[in-house]
Scaffold this active site. Structure first.
Site, PDB file in Angstrom:
ATOM      1  N   ARG A 111      -7.234 -58.748  -7.779  1.00  0.00           N
ATOM      2  CA  ARG A 111      -8.025 -59.395  -8.827  1.00  0.00           C
ATOM      3  C   ARG A 111      -7.564 -60.817  -9.011  1.00  0.00           C
ATOM      4  O   ARG A 111      -6.362 -61.116  -8.912  1.00  0.00           O
ATOM      5  CB  ARG A 111      -7.875 -58.650 -10.148  1.00  0.00           C
ATOM      6  CG  ARG A 111      -8.586 -57.321 -10.135  1.00  0.00           C
ATOM      7  CD  ARG A 111      -8.719 -56.752 -11.524  1.00  0.00           C
ATOM      8  NE  ARG A 111      -7.465 -56.821 -12.243  1.00  0.00           N
ATOM      9  CZ  ARG A 111      -7.375 -56.951 -13.550  1.00  0.00           C
ATOM     10  NH1 ARG A 111      -8.455 -57.035 -14.294  1.00  0.00           N
ATOM     11  NH2 ARG A 111      -6.195 -56.981 -14.121  1.00  0.00           N
ATOM     12  N   SER A 180       2.661 -56.420  -6.067  1.00  0.00           N
ATOM     13  CA  SER A 180       3.225 -55.107  -6.413  1.00  0.00           C
ATOM     14  C   SER A 180       3.841 -54.383  -5.225  1.00  0.00           C
ATOM     15  O   SER A 180       3.392 -53.300  -4.822  1.00  0.00           O
ATOM     16  CB  SER A 180       2.140 -54.250  -7.046  1.00  0.00           C
ATOM     17  OG  SER A 180       1.522 -54.983  -8.051  1.00  0.00           O
ATOM     18  N   ASP A 233       4.038 -55.598 -10.562  1.00  0.00           N
ATOM     19  CA  ASP A 233       3.079 -55.139 -11.590  1.00  0.00           C
ATOM     20  C   ASP A 233       3.774 -54.489 -12.791  1.00  0.00           C
ATOM     21  O   ASP A 233       3.286 -54.581 -13.922  1.00  0.00           O
ATOM     22  CB  ASP A 233       1.994 -54.207 -11.011  1.00  0.00           C
ATOM     23  CG  ASP A 233       2.533 -53.057 -10.178  1.00  0.00           C
ATOM     24  OD1 ASP A 233       3.748 -53.011  -9.930  1.00  0.00           O
ATOM     25  OD2 ASP A 233       1.721 -52.200  -9.755  1.00  0.00           O
TER      26      ASP A 233
HETATM   27  C1  GLC Z   1       4.863 -49.303  -5.014  1.00  0.00           C
HETATM   28  C2  GLC Z   1       5.508 -50.685  -4.900  1.00  0.00           C
HETATM   29  C3  GLC Z   1       5.968 -51.182  -6.246  1.00  0.00           C
HETATM   30  C4  GLC Z   1       4.821 -51.117  -7.238  1.00  0.00           C
HETATM   31  C5  GLC Z   1       4.257 -49.711  -7.291  1.00  0.00           C
HETATM   32  C6  GLC Z   1       3.083 -49.589  -8.254  1.00  0.00           C
HETATM   33  O1  GLC Z   1       5.832 -48.386  -5.372  1.00  0.00           O
HETATM   34  O2  GLC Z   1       6.600 -50.619  -4.010  1.00  0.00           O
HETATM   35  O3  GLC Z   1       6.448 -52.499  -6.148  1.00  0.00           O
HETATM   36  O4  GLC Z   1       5.265 -51.513  -8.495  1.00  0.00           O
HETATM   37  O5  GLC Z   1       3.839 -49.328  -6.003  1.00  0.00           O
HETATM   38  O6  GLC Z   1       2.035 -50.411  -7.898  1.00  0.00           O
END
Ligand code: GLC
Length: 500
Positions: A111, A180, A233
């Site tokens: 996004r 993330s 995230d």
């Molecule tokens: C995966 C990623 C992590 C993220 C999570 C949720 O575990 O390694 O960085 O926060 O997904 O999206």
């Protein structure tokens, strides 16, 4: 042949046919009964191997706490938890002002967001966003292709700035980048990718500074924009959550992947070798998806799923919990019962052999089916797996399997949250009735209500009624994007300049 003889022959034939039909019916019934008995015993076996009694969850929580401690020491390779320093030592206060961008990348969609922060009076005064899906080939291709794709989308979005968009003279646009994946942060605005998760595998990005990669792509697009904050995230959700509610001390994501972050005392982080932040606190990205423990109920289905995944041996907890994998665990279980107990008839439905064909939203739809004849289960079996006319008994069994797999995920997630609360000393009754708020985000938690209800109930069970009354899980819907924009604002390169 006389008439009488003819009749006799006919009667004998009819009787023989009726007898044969009856025999077939009896055999079929017997086979069906056997199949049911075999399937029922498989369910019983599944309930055993997927079970998560409360004492086991307590052990899991204790191991989570131990791993957290270990991950915070200087030799963090000694732990399965990376416990990454986010360099976020001040969370949003509400004073943030101005136009900021955010880019939220972490799943099959990303996004781009534009917000106008209006300070304490107007809060998030304006918010616009666009969602773009990432073509699957870019998730396993090269770094430049992925970042160019993202930068192009961002440039197109910037081109839609309206009349009211305004930056003070001579200032660059600033962006909070929610990325993330596990990143070793080197500052609030830089960090190198440790590894990919959640089905991404772009090897030439591992070990590189993701902000530098994005910045180069933005330059290739001729876009004048500065990446002022790089956040996971969980960190974005924690920041966005704290902006809304001062009681927020941790954030959990239950979506495609799963992870958690929380606010730690700087003095409790032996590996922190910088200046102690004035707040005395630092937000830690646990990367809990990589958690493992001897007490996790890991089954042969999980082992096979892991072995055949893009990242074998990694993200074991995530593979038992998150939206990317739950449906796949169910598919593997169904496949085995189809092979060993002919759950769907003599022939194993070919589509059932296709990895990841059964997605968690399909599983959730079946699991929530409240119609007496389980119509939705039947419809999904047909639509997704090409299985027509599954008898009611079979549909019930499919539902039971969804229940077993979802509840294991929900219960071990609750154990993880309980572990964080223990680490924070918030798992017992708080004397001054201080509220402990956990900001939660992710489609799994938001849309799979049997999962989320089970998680909440299990956490209450672990905490006990009284302590549970001061703990709140708050859905911070898509808070991570706004959270990243807020962190870009609170780490703006123009901080201290006059607002105009
Ligand atoms: C995966 C990623 C992590 C993220 C999570 C949720 O575990 O390694 O960085 O926060 O997904 O999206």
């Amino acid at each position: 042949m006389g008439k009488a003889a003819l009749y006799t022959t006919a009667a004998v034939c009819a009787a023989a046919t009726a007898g044969a039909v009856a025999l077939v019916v009896i055999r079929r019934r017997k086979a069906l009964a056997e199949r049911r008995a075999r399937a029922a015993s498989v369910i019983e076996e599944l309930e055993g191997i997927f079970s998560t009694p409360i004492e086991r969850l307590r052990l899991i929580a204790d191991e989570m706490v131990e791993e957290m401690h270990r991950g915070l020491t200087s030799d963090s390779s000694a732990s399965c938890l990376k416990m990454i320093l986010s360099y976020v030592d001040k969370l949003p206060t509400g004073d943030e002002k101005g136009w900021f961008y955010a880019l939220d990348l972490g799943g099959t969609n990303f996004r781009v967001i534009r917000v106008l922060l209006g300070g304490r009076e107007s809060r998030v005064a304006k918010q616009e966003y666009e969602e773009v899906s990432i073509p699957p080939h870019l998730m396993v291709g090269g770094s430049i292709e992925l970042f160019d794709f993202i930068a192009t989308a961002l440039a197109n979005f910037v081109a839609t700035e309206g009349e009211e968009f305004h930056l003070p003279e001579g200032r660059q646009r600033e962006l909070g980048f929610t990325f993330s994946f596990p990143v070793k942060q080197t500052s609030i605005s830089s960090g190198t990718l440790i590894k990919w998760t959640k089905g991404f595998s772009i090897e030439d990005t591992v070990g590189k500074d993701v902000v530098a990669e994005l910045t180069k792509a933005l330059e290739r697009q001729g876009l004048d924009m500065k990446v002022t904050a790089l956040v996971n995230d969980t960190i974005g959700t924690l920041a966005g959550g704290r902006y809304e509610d001062q009681g927020v001390v941790a954030a959990v994501i239950l979506g495609t992947g799963t992870n958690a972050a929380y606010v730690e005392h700087a003095h409790a982080i032996p590996k922190w070798d910088g200046l102690l932040p004035s707040s005395g606190e630092m937000v830690i990205n646990m990367e809990w998806g990589n958690f493992r423990s001897k007490d996790l109920p890991i089954t042969d289905y999980d082992r096979a799923l892991d072995f055949e995944s893009l990242n074998p041996g990694e993200q074991i907890y995530e593979k038992m919990i998150s939206g990317m994998y739950l449906g796949e665990v169910v598919r593997r279980v169904l496949l085995r019962i189809a092979q060993e107990a002919s759950l769907f008839g003599e022939v194993v439905p070919p589509r059932l052999e296709i990895p990841f064909i059964l997605r968690t939203p399909h599983m959730s739809a079946m699991h929530h089916d409240s119609s007496p004849d389980l119509r939705i289960v039947a419809a999904k079996l047909k639509e997704v797996l090409g299985i027509a006319n599954a008898p009611l008994q079979t549909r019930k069994m499919v539902m039971a399997i969804c229940d077993i797999v979802a509840k294991r995920g929900a219960r071990i997630s609750a154990a993880g949250i309980y572990g964080i609360l223990k680490k924070l000393g918030r798992h017992t009754v708080q004397t001054e009735k201080q509220k402990t708020v956990i900001a939660m985000d992710g489609g799994l938690y938001e849309h799979y209500s049997i999962f989320s209800e089970c998680l909440v109930d299990t956490l209450r069970e672990l905490l006990g009624e009284e302590a549970a009354s001061s703990v709140v899980i708050k859905l911070a819907n898509d808070g991570s994007g706004v959270g990243a924009a807020l962190l870009a604002a609170s780490h703006s390169q123009y901080l201290g300049f006059d607002e105009s």
